[in-house]
Design a protein around this motif. Structure first.
Motif, short mmCIF file in Angstrom:
data_model
loop_
_atom_site.label_atom_id
_atom_site.label_comp_id
_atom_site.label_asym_id
_atom_site.label_seq_id
_atom_site.Cartn_x
_atom_site.Cartn_y
_atom_site.Cartn_z
N PHE A 206 -14.46 -2.44 -17.29
CA PHE A 206 -13.60 -1.79 -18.30
C PHE A 206 -14.06 -2.13 -19.70
CE2 PHE A 206 -9.92 -2.14 -21.14
CZ PHE A 206 -9.52 -0.81 -21.17
N ARG A 207 -14.44 -3.44 -19.88
CA ARG A 207 -14.90 -3.85 -21.20
C ARG A 207 -16.20 -3.13 -21.57
NH1 ARG A 207 -15.13 -10.16 -20.88
NH2 ARG A 207 -15.56 -9.65 -18.70
N GLU A 208 -17.09 -2.93 -20.64
CA GLU A 208 -18.33 -2.22 -20.92
C GLU A 208 -18.06 -0.76 -21.28
OE1 GLU A 208 -20.67 -2.73 -17.46
OE2 GLU A 208 -21.26 -4.81 -17.93
N GLN A 209 -17.12 -0.15 -20.54
CA GLN A 209 -16.77 1.23 -20.85
C GLN A 209 -16.15 1.35 -22.25
OE1 GLN A 209 -14.18 2.41 -17.69
NE2 GLN A 209 -15.85 2.71 -16.19
N LEU A 210 -15.28 0.41 -22.59
CA LEU A 210 -14.63 0.44 -23.90
C LEU A 210 -15.66 0.21 -25.01
CD1 LEU A 210 -11.88 0.76 -25.26
CD2 LEU A 210 -11.58 -1.72 -25.15
N THR A 211 -16.58 -0.70 -24.78
CA THR A 211 -17.63 -0.95 -25.78
C THR A 211 -18.48 0.28 -25.98
OG1 THR A 211 -17.68 -3.29 -25.16
CG2 THR A 211 -19.58 -2.43 -26.37
N THR B 281 -18.91 2.49 -29.44
CA THR B 281 -20.26 2.71 -29.98
C THR B 281 -20.49 4.19 -30.24
OG1 THR B 281 -21.07 0.77 -28.78
CG2 THR B 281 -22.71 2.36 -29.56
N LYS B 282 -20.13 5.03 -29.27
CA LYS B 282 -20.29 6.47 -29.45
C LYS B 282 -19.41 6.99 -30.59
CE LYS B 282 -23.18 7.05 -26.05
NZ LYS B 282 -24.58 7.43 -26.34
N TYR B 283 -18.21 6.44 -30.70
CA TYR B 283 -17.31 6.86 -31.77
C TYR B 283 -17.90 6.54 -33.14
CZ TYR B 283 -13.43 6.67 -35.05
OH TYR B 283 -12.64 6.82 -36.15
N LEU B 284 -18.44 5.33 -33.29
CA LEU B 284 -19.03 4.95 -34.57
C LEU B 284 -20.24 5.81 -34.90
CD1 LEU B 284 -18.73 1.07 -34.31
CD2 LEU B 284 -17.34 2.61 -35.67
N GLU B 285 -21.04 6.16 -33.91
CA GLU B 285 -22.17 7.04 -34.15
C GLU B 285 -21.70 8.42 -34.62
OE1 GLU B 285 -24.38 7.17 -30.56
OE2 GLU B 285 -25.19 5.10 -30.72
N MET B 286 -20.66 8.91 -33.99
CA MET B 286 -20.13 10.21 -34.40
C MET B 286 -19.54 10.15 -35.82
SD MET B 286 -17.26 12.54 -32.45
CE MET B 286 -15.99 11.27 -32.68
N LYS B 287 -18.87 9.05 -36.12
CA LYS B 287 -18.31 8.89 -37.48
C LYS B 287 -19.41 8.90 -38.53
CE LYS B 287 -17.81 5.06 -39.20
NZ LYS B 287 -18.60 4.22 -40.12
#
Length: 494
Positions: free
Chosen positions: A474-479, A483-489
């Motif tokens: 779960f922690r890997e999925q959340l990380t 990460t993807k969210y920050l790249e999109m931002k």
């Protein structure tokens, strides 16, 4: 033996030399390292301390809006530009604590322009509107001096032009017939009773019969049944009051005749403009129906009464109208260069320089020093309006320089800087765009509620709150998600 010693000595000497070179190199390196890196470390430490102290006392501002002052770097709350540190040499050396300083660049961006105040002759360009009207003195009611029945009307519509002496109607009158018979009978006794004959002639003349008409009756010996009504003046028939076959009495008006060789131009003067208008003022006016032509006139009369429904008085201009260009009811626009009575000179400022709140009128006075340009708000007392300017009664002196354009930008800068402004005469807190510690009533209430909640929780139980460890997957999925969210931002920002 000697040769062996010599060989041994020769073998050892290079080794010793290498050791000496290494030792000397190390010593020199240590000394140089101490000199450069050790001293530099101390200086760097001191410099860092100075920078920390300077950063704590550093003020940051906007190059476009120098009124912005913050204790930390960031963005300008007005234009969004990066804030820059204030040069300590310049500092904030304003001449007045309530003044607002503006850079030349900021003045250009805000279209700020200034002008010096001076005394001038108070002349007001007064705009007047009105209409062309007929001259009341040239309006004549054409009446009949004979009572009877109208047999003919020579003018059957309004607007027709008649000349003086022209027959305009024919009337049958039984009374006039009887008077003619008396005249013919008196003619027979003219030699013996001349007084009776003269009285009969005068009776006909009272009916406005001419001597030629009377002589024709005497010569022919016949009674005239229809008698003409002639025009008393030349002009245009502006009103028709009777029709053919109507019976009229003596003195009844049958036409209204107006001479339009002279007309009036009547301008509307409102109550507030009455002090500026005087008899004898020159007026330049134009007629909507005659574009490109300008007429000049002089006010010959001002109505002493104000119309209670329109709240205006009439100002009259008499003008010649020989060519009949001006027709009654035409719309007219005029301009009067009116002077304020009993005022040879006055302080005048443009309307664009004045900010009016309904109760106060303020201007921004400019001052210059070695540190830049400053503007200070000044309350003034206004006098009468001069169209595009105001007379200033008090609050400003001759020769002072004021802002005539861009005053709202200056006032906005003063409000943001917490300086006295139009809406805040006493000034206020500077607006920085951040709410550092700005507490509100709602925030205080929320803090009180949080304190109450924490108190209740501590009172209810002192047990430790259990902690749970999330699964590794779960922690890997959340990380990965973050990460993807920050790249999109970052992509959206770019």
């Amino acid at each position: 033996m000697d040769s062996n010693n010599i060989q041994t000595h020769n073998r050892v000497s290079p080794h010793k030399k290498n050791i000496i070179i290494i030792v000397v190199t190390l010593v020199v390196g240590i000394l140089l390292g101490w000199v450069f890196f050790g001293g530099s470390g101390v200086e760097t430490h001191d410099h860092a301390s100075v920078q920390d102290d300077a950063s704590e006392n550093q003020t940051w501002t906007c190059s476009m809006h120098p009124q912005i002052r913050q204790g930390e770097p960031g963005d300008c709350p007005i234009c969004g530009m990066d804030l820059i540190p204030v040069d300590e040499e310049d500092g904030d050396h304003e001449m007045d604590p309530g003044s607002i300083r503006m850079s030349p660049t900021a003045m250009k961006l805000a279209n700020v322009s200034t002008a010096r105040v001076g005394e001038t002759e108070p002349v007001k360009l007064l705009q007047l509107n009105g209409k062309v009207e007929s001259d009341e003195r040239q309006v004549v009611s054409q009446s009949s001096h004979i009572q009877g029945r109208i047999e003919k009307l020579m003018v059957n519509f309004t607007g027709d032009f008649v000349k003086r002496g022209q027959p305009i109607a024919y009337i049958y009158s039984p009374d006039l017939g009887t008077a003619q018979e008396e005249l013919l009978e008196a003619q027979k006794t003219k030699a013996t009773q001349p007084q009776l004959f003269n009285a009969a002639q005068e009776k006909l003349k009272n009916w406005k019969l001419s001597q030629n008409t009377i002589d024709e009756i005497l010569a022919s010996g016949k009674i005239m049944e229809e008698f003409p009504v002639t025009a008393d003046v030349s002009g245009y028939v502006t009103k028709k009051m009777v029709n053919r076959g109507d019976y009229i009495s003596r003195g009844k008006a049958i036409y209204e005749i107006t001479d339009l060789s002279t007309v009036w131009v009547l301008f509307d003067v409102y109550e507030g403009d009455m002090p500026w208008i005087e008899k004898g003022d020159s007026v330049k006016y134009t007629v909507q129906a005659l574009p490109g032509e300008t007429f000049n006139g002089v006010i010959s009369f001002i109505d002493p009464m104000i119309d209670p429904s329109t709240r205006v008085a009439k100002a009259r201009v008499e003008t010649s109208n020989r060519n009949l260009k001006l027709k009654p009811k035409m719309f007219v626009s005029g301009t009067v260069e009116a002077k304020l009575p009993n005022r040879a000179s006055a302080m005048v400022v443009p309307k664009s320089a004045v900010m009016w709140t309904g109760k106060r009128s303020v201007v921004y006075v400019k001052s210059e020093s070695e540190h830049g340009v400053n503007f200070v708000m000044r309350t003034i007392t206004l006098g009468p309006s001069l169209g595009e300017s105001y007379i200033v009664e008090s609050g400003i002196d001759e020769g002072e320089e004021i802002a005539v354009h861009g005053t709202f930008s200056i006032d906005a800068a003063a409000q943001l800087a917490g300086k006295p402004s139009m809406m805040s005469p006493e000034g206020g807190e500077p607006v920085t765009g951040h709410d550092h510690g700005a507490a509100t009533d709602t925030d205080a209430e929320m803090d009180d509620m949080d304190d109450m909640d924490h108190t209740e929780e501590s009172d209810e139980s002192d047990e430790e709150v259990p902690t749970f460890e999330a699964p590794k997957q779960f922690r890997e999925q959340l990380t990965n998600l973050f990460t993807k969210y920050l790249e999109m931002k970052d992509a959206y920002v770019e």
